[in-house]
Enzyme design. Structure first.
Site, mmCIF file in Angstrom:
data_model
loop_
_atom_site.group_PDB
_atom_site.id
_atom_site.type_symbol
_atom_site.label_atom_id
_atom_site.label_comp_id
_atom_site.label_asym_id
_atom_site.label_seq_id
_atom_site.Cartn_x
_atom_site.Cartn_y
_atom_site.Cartn_z
ATOM 1 C CB CYS A 154 49.447 18.761 -76.726
ATOM 2 S SG CYS A 154 48.751 19.875 -79.013
ATOM 3 C CB CYS A 189 50.996 22.178 -83.007
ATOM 4 S SG CYS A 189 50.257 22.168 -81.678
ATOM 5 C CB CYS A 220 41.369 15.643 -84.827
ATOM 6 S SG CYS A 220 39.687 15.071 -84.647
ATOM 7 C CG ASP A 224 46.138 17.282 -82.148
ATOM 8 O OD1 ASP A 224 44.944 16.958 -82.301
ATOM 9 O OD2 ASP A 224 46.302 18.249 -81.667
#
Lengths: 393, 282
Positions: free
Chosen positions: B105, B61, B35, B37
């Site tokens: 995130c 990231c 995916c 992350d």
């Protein structure tokens, strides 16, 4: 902090000689090359000189050089011209790894009723010439295959592909934006009909490009409204940039041997240095047929954007095929077309050198880069077996 | 280049509480290598339900790493009860904001926390919401329940926002229509609840027909239009309403869902609970 610029496939520094050649055309020599008076006429002669410099780099005739605003304009001009001059032909052959300048145009044309064949590539990004040959049909207006790939650096067998197209009576265009100035090419022996290039990839400024159009090729202009470029592109010439590109072409011709003797050696040194120092790192692309300046390396267990930002703090400029850098959620179309596993693709970094890159810079990167990966892996959940320096800091 | 706040950069470069926690008694894992992350959250929770320590491991990231880092700071010392109220909004706010494309995130942080607390309570690793939900985005494995949660939590208004927050629809894009349906159904709900019921006890056929037309014009069409669609009323026969979907809705694979979930539901609430809606045959 010193900047180590290893993103030359994105853009290059403008050569100092190029800047110097351009400057008078921003000040004293501001005449219009089309004017009847001597003041403008001298500028016209300078533009003609730049055209000759560019033609010499390509082994072309000056009248085969069309100055445009960028590589993208050159690509669009070539493909749309081929369609306009052959209105009965509704099929285009291209590849899945083209630059968006070609891909997005083809996707647009697809919605307008054209049929596009997108040729796939293998895990190293290589095309299958037999598949390509079989895709060319009686109603194929043009085949467009990039000379070299911007992301992984693969160089495609353009000689062979262009010959096949010629045998089958299909026009052939190559986007050579990444290749011109890095790989010697000679239009007297390379049977392409159109070739696109961009100034800012070979140490000229941004905002200038060229479309090579083989003499005798039927052509329809993209821009109308003036006699400039022999009626093939209306609009007053971007004189200073044309002069700059001419100088850049001359410098490229003079330095092209250094691409193999200097740039490729530094690239290999960098690549070996990194792959040897970092476990679970693999080189993307076709190392047997590649641009001398490009290295694309995939680092497992870490994400590309995080790598780039860490490198940025060290003054190292690179680029990534990772999803997060672009704002999309999937890795680059090139890495996907190659079938690079997502687990690697997310951690792909592209390093692209130029003739200005020095051995000291490469050694600095070889020294500073591996700890970046180590550091990011230390906080990654996918490397539990390593243990290592994980912990609060 | 992303416009990250100084705090995002700072937490990315100097992440707090990174690494494994050997004596953790609660672990939550979300995301995967494929995916792009993933976050593994370790908690040490005392017998009286206080989070004594928190550590993380993150693949992703800069904003994913920074989100994980501030999450551990946010929850350390809190009771399980207090921590369970922390949402992705708190994480993003703590970072001074995230670029909108990176909001997922912060959502990953919330989901990992939820998973860890479930783990501590001895509940299955996958939250009920994921279990019960229907898989919508096959590329990133996102369910309708996750999408609805993100919409309600963050007051999302567009499909693009949903992709930024959940990643759903960010891959092949095949599920974008379905996400639009979920959004339409969700955005319809609160508005309808505010309206007072207008169902008269006895309606003539003409009154019903007029009310159906009014409801379609004022309630249903504007919502379809936001997704590039439209609707035509073809016929009203007693309580059977026949409609045709136009524009983008006409090509939509989930047009039946639109008709049942949006058109029929709205008409039942606004006009007559006995109404059934049918799609006109082309």
């Amino acid at each position: 902090m010193k900047t180590v610029y290893l993103d030359n496939n994105a853009t290059t520094r403008v050569a100092p000689e190029v800047v110097e050649a351009m400057l008078p055309y921003f000040s004293d020599l501001y005449g219009n090359p089309s004017s009847m008076h001597t003041f403008g006429g001298q500028v016209g002669r300078a533009v003609a000189g730049a055209r000759e410099q560019m033609a010499a780099l390509l082994g072309a005739r000056p009248e085969e050089i069309l100055f445009t605003s960028c590589g993208t304009e050159s690509d669009s001009t070539a493909i749309l011209s081929a369609l306009a001059t052959q209105p009965d032909k509704k099929h285009i052959v291209t590849t899945r790894v083209e630059h968006p300048a070609v891909l997005a145009l083809c996707q647009h044309l697809e919605r307008r009723g054209y049929e596009i064949t997108y040729l796939g590539v293998d895990f190293k990004g290589r095309l299958n010439p037999d598949e390509y040959a079989a895709a060319l049909r009686g109603d194929t207006a043009i085949a467009s295959v990039m000379f070299a790939n911007n992301e992984v650096g693969n160089v495609y067998p353009i000689q062979q592909l262009a010959e096949i197209a010629r045998e089958k009576g299909v026009l052939f265009h190559t986007d050579a934006v990444q290749a011109v100035g890095k790989i010697p090419m000679d239009m007297t022996t390379l049977p392409v009909d159109f070739l696109s290039l961009s100034g800012h990839k070979l140490h000229a400024p941004k905002g200038i490009g060229v479309l090579y159009i083989r003499k005798g090729t039927r052509f329809r202009p993209l821009l109308r409204g003036g006699h400039q470029e022999r009626g093939r592109r209306a609009g007053t010439e971007n004189v200073p940039y044309i002069i700059g590109l001419g100088m850049a072409a001359e410098l490229a011709a003079r330095n092209i041997d250094r691409e193999q003797s200097h740039v490729a050696l530094l690239r290999d040194r960098l690549e070996h240095g990194l792959v040897n120092a970092v476990p679970d790192a693999v080189v993307n692309g076709d190392t047997d047929s590649r641009l001398p300046n490009t290295s694309s390396i995939a680092f497992k267990y870490v994400e590309g954007e995080a790598i780039l930002l860490m490198l940025d703090r060290l003054g190292i400029c690179a680029s990534s095929g990772s999803a997060c850098t672009s704002g999309s959620l999937e890795p680059s179309h090139v890495l996907r077309a190659m079938g690079v596993p997502f687990t690697y693709a997310h951690g792909s970094v592209r390093l692209s050198l130029s003739r200005y890159t020095t051995a000291e810079e490469i050694d600095y990167v070889i020294r500073e880069f591996p700890p970046v990966i180590e550091r990011l892996r230390a906080i990654s959940p996918f490397r539990g077996e390593q243990g290592g320096p994980a912990g609060s800091r | 280049m992303w416009d990250y706040t100084d705090k995002v950069r700072e937490h990315f470069v100097n992440p707090r509480n990174a690494g494994e926690l050997p004596d953790a008694n609660a672990v939550g894992e979300v995301g995967s290598l494929a995916c792009g992350d993933a976050l593994k959250l370790f908690l040490k929770i005392s017998d009286d339900g206080r989070i004594e320590d928190a550590r993380f491991q993150t693949f992703g990231c800069a904003s994913a790493i920074a989100s994980s880092s501030v999450l551990t700071e946010l929850i350390k010392g809190k009771t399980v009860e207090e921590a369970s109220r922390i949402t992705n909004k708190d994480i993003a706010a703590e970072l001074g904001g995230l670029p909108k494309e990176k909001m997922h995130c912060s959502v990953m942080g919330e989901e990992a926390l939820e998973a860890a607390l479930r783990n501590w309570r001895g509940e299955p690793a996958v939250p009920h919401a994921h279990e019960e939900g229907k898989l919508v985005c096959k590329c990133f494995g996102i369910t309708d329940a996750q999408i609805i949660h993100a919409i309600r939590e963050n007051n999302l208004k567009t499909v693009e926002e949903i992709t930024h927050y959940t990643k759903a629809g960010g891959g092949c894009g095949e599920c974008l229509d379905e996400i639009a349906e979920i959004l339409a159904a969700e955005s319809g709900k609160p508005r309808l609840r505010e309206l007072k019921p207008v169902t008269p006890k006895k309606m003539t056929n003409v009154q019903r027909m007029q009310l159906v037309m009014k409801t379609i014009d004022e309630e249903i069409r504007p919502r379809l239009e936001t997704d590039g669609g439209d609707i035509d009323l073809v016929d009203v026969n007693g309580t059977t309403v026949t409609v045709a979907l136009r524009g983008r809705c006409a090509q939509c694979r989930s047009s039946l869902v639109t008709i049942k979930e949006l058109v029929e539901k709205t008409l039942r609430e606004q006009v007559d609970p006995a109404i059934t809606v049918e799609e006109a045959q082309a």
